[in-house]
Design a protein around this motif. Sequence first.
Motif, PDB file in Angstrom:
ATOM      1  N   PRO A   4       0.846  -1.200   0.000  1.00  0.00           N
ATOM      2  CA  PRO A   4       0.000   0.000   0.000  1.00  0.00           C
ATOM      3  C   PRO A   4       0.883   1.253   0.000  1.00  0.00           C
ATOM      4  O   PRO A   4       1.982   1.252   0.547  1.00  0.00           O
ATOM      5  N   ALA A   5       0.421   2.304  -0.621  1.00  0.00           N
ATOM      6  CA  ALA A   5       1.171   3.563  -0.673  1.00  0.00           C
ATOM      7  C   ALA A   5       1.309   4.147   0.726  1.00  0.00           C
ATOM      8  O   ALA A   5       0.392   4.045   1.546  1.00  0.00           O
ATOM      9  N   LYS A   6       2.477   4.750   0.962  1.00  0.00           N
ATOM     10  CA  LYS A   6       2.693   5.393   2.262  1.00  0.00           C
ATOM     11  C   LYS A   6       1.872   6.666   2.352  1.00  0.00           C
ATOM     12  O   LYS A   6       1.731   7.402   1.373  1.00  0.00           O
ATOM     13  N   SER A   7       1.363   6.928   3.527  1.00  0.00           N
ATOM     14  CA  SER A   7       0.611   8.163   3.734  1.00  0.00           C
ATOM     15  C   SER A   7       1.578   9.340   3.675  1.00  0.00           C
ATOM     16  O   SER A   7       2.779   9.182   3.904  1.00  0.00           O
ATOM     17  N   PRO A   8       1.086  10.533   3.372  1.00  0.00           N
ATOM     18  CA  PRO A   8       1.970  11.709   3.335  1.00  0.00           C
ATOM     19  C   PRO A   8       2.702  11.933   4.666  1.00  0.00           C
ATOM     20  O   PRO A   8       3.864  12.324   4.666  1.00  0.00           O
ATOM     21  N   GLN A   9       2.035  11.666   5.793  1.00  0.00           N
ATOM     22  CA  GLN A   9       2.686  11.854   7.089  1.00  0.00           C
ATOM     23  C   GLN A   9       3.864  10.891   7.240  1.00  0.00           C
ATOM     24  O   GLN A   9       4.914  11.257   7.750  1.00  0.00           O
ATOM     25  N   ALA A  13       7.771  11.794   7.653  1.00  0.00           N
ATOM     26  CA  ALA A  13       8.530  11.253   8.789  1.00  0.00           C
ATOM     27  C   ALA A  13       9.749  10.485   8.307  1.00  0.00           C
ATOM     28  O   ALA A  13      10.843  10.636   8.871  1.00  0.00           O
ATOM     29  N   ALA A  14       9.604   9.701   7.257  1.00  0.00           N
ATOM     30  CA  ALA A  14      10.740   8.947   6.718  1.00  0.00           C
ATOM     31  C   ALA A  14      11.795   9.892   6.158  1.00  0.00           C
ATOM     32  O   ALA A  14      13.003   9.665   6.347  1.00  0.00           O
ATOM     33  N   ARG A  18      15.699  10.326   7.416  1.00  0.00           N
ATOM     34  CA  ARG A  18      16.845  10.271   6.497  1.00  0.00           C
ATOM     35  C   ARG A  18      17.692  11.529   6.630  1.00  0.00           C
ATOM     36  O   ARG A  18      18.919  11.456   6.653  1.00  0.00           O
ATOM     37  N   GLN A  19      17.060  12.697   6.725  1.00  0.00           N
ATOM     38  CA  GLN A  19      17.796  13.951   6.895  1.00  0.00           C
ATOM     39  C   GLN A  19      18.602  13.929   8.190  1.00  0.00           C
ATOM     40  O   GLN A  19      19.763  14.331   8.217  1.00  0.00           O
ATOM     41  N   LEU A  20      17.967  13.496   9.254  1.00  0.00           N
ATOM     42  CA  LEU A  20      18.650  13.425  10.543  1.00  0.00           C
ATOM     43  C   LEU A  20      19.822  12.454  10.485  1.00  0.00           C
ATOM     44  O   LEU A  20      20.912  12.753  10.982  1.00  0.00           O
ATOM     45  N   ALA A  21      19.621  11.296   9.858  1.00  0.00           N
ATOM     46  CA  ALA A  21      20.699  10.312   9.735  1.00  0.00           C
ATOM     47  C   ALA A  21      21.854  10.880   8.908  1.00  0.00           C
ATOM     48  O   ALA A  21      23.025  10.722   9.273  1.00  0.00           O
ATOM     49  N   TRP A  22      21.527  11.562   7.826  1.00  0.00           N
ATOM     50  CA  TRP A  22      22.564  12.134   6.973  1.00  0.00           C
ATOM     51  C   TRP A  22      23.331  13.235   7.713  1.00  0.00           C
ATOM     52  O   TRP A  22      24.552  13.294   7.674  1.00  0.00           O
ATOM     53  N   PHE A  23      22.583  14.100   8.416  1.00  0.00           N
ATOM     54  CA  PHE A  23      23.238  15.155   9.189  1.00  0.00           C
ATOM     55  C   PHE A  23      24.138  14.558  10.271  1.00  0.00           C
ATOM     56  O   PHE A  23      25.266  14.992  10.465  1.00  0.00           O
TER      57      PHE A  23
END
Length: 176
Positions: A4-9, A13-14, A18-23
């Motif tokens: 099923p497609a992921k909800s916008p929320q 969140a994902a 990813r941004q936090l992990a990259w930072f």
Amino acid sequence: MRRPAKSPQRQVAAARVRQLAWFRYQLRKFLYFSEKAARSAGVTPQQHQLLLGVAGFTERGWTTISELAEFLQERHNAVVGLVDRACRRGLVSKQTIADDHRFVRVDLTPFGKKILVRLAALHRKELARFEARTGLSLAAEAKPASGANARSGVPDSLPRAARAVSAPRAHRVARP
């Protein structure tokens, strides 16, 4: 079977994770560089942090053991040991103020300043690379404290959250 497609929320969140992990990865690379640079200059990473704290945590150019404990986020007795070892290496000097032996002033020695200046130049170059990779600008000159921050000595140019977290406590210096 299709997922099923992921909800916008969930997508947002994902993306934030990813941004936090990259930072965090970029930050760790910078810290690894800093630790390696300190060792190549002949000091431990903790001694380098100590030199930074003495020179830059307050606007006075010197600091106390309590202020260093706050800056380093370490226990007071651990900082006493670190300062003692740095004194033996000739990086810092310490002086008890007046009759109150609980109040110890810590200053950089000329040798400590020389090492700090060398490391600061290396770190400025690496900070420029960090900024290019992250898009963050962290090298702004610290503006002198004013208003409510003037008492704490925390520069106004620091992010509001950083100013609010832990301002060094002002200590009265007894004149000899």
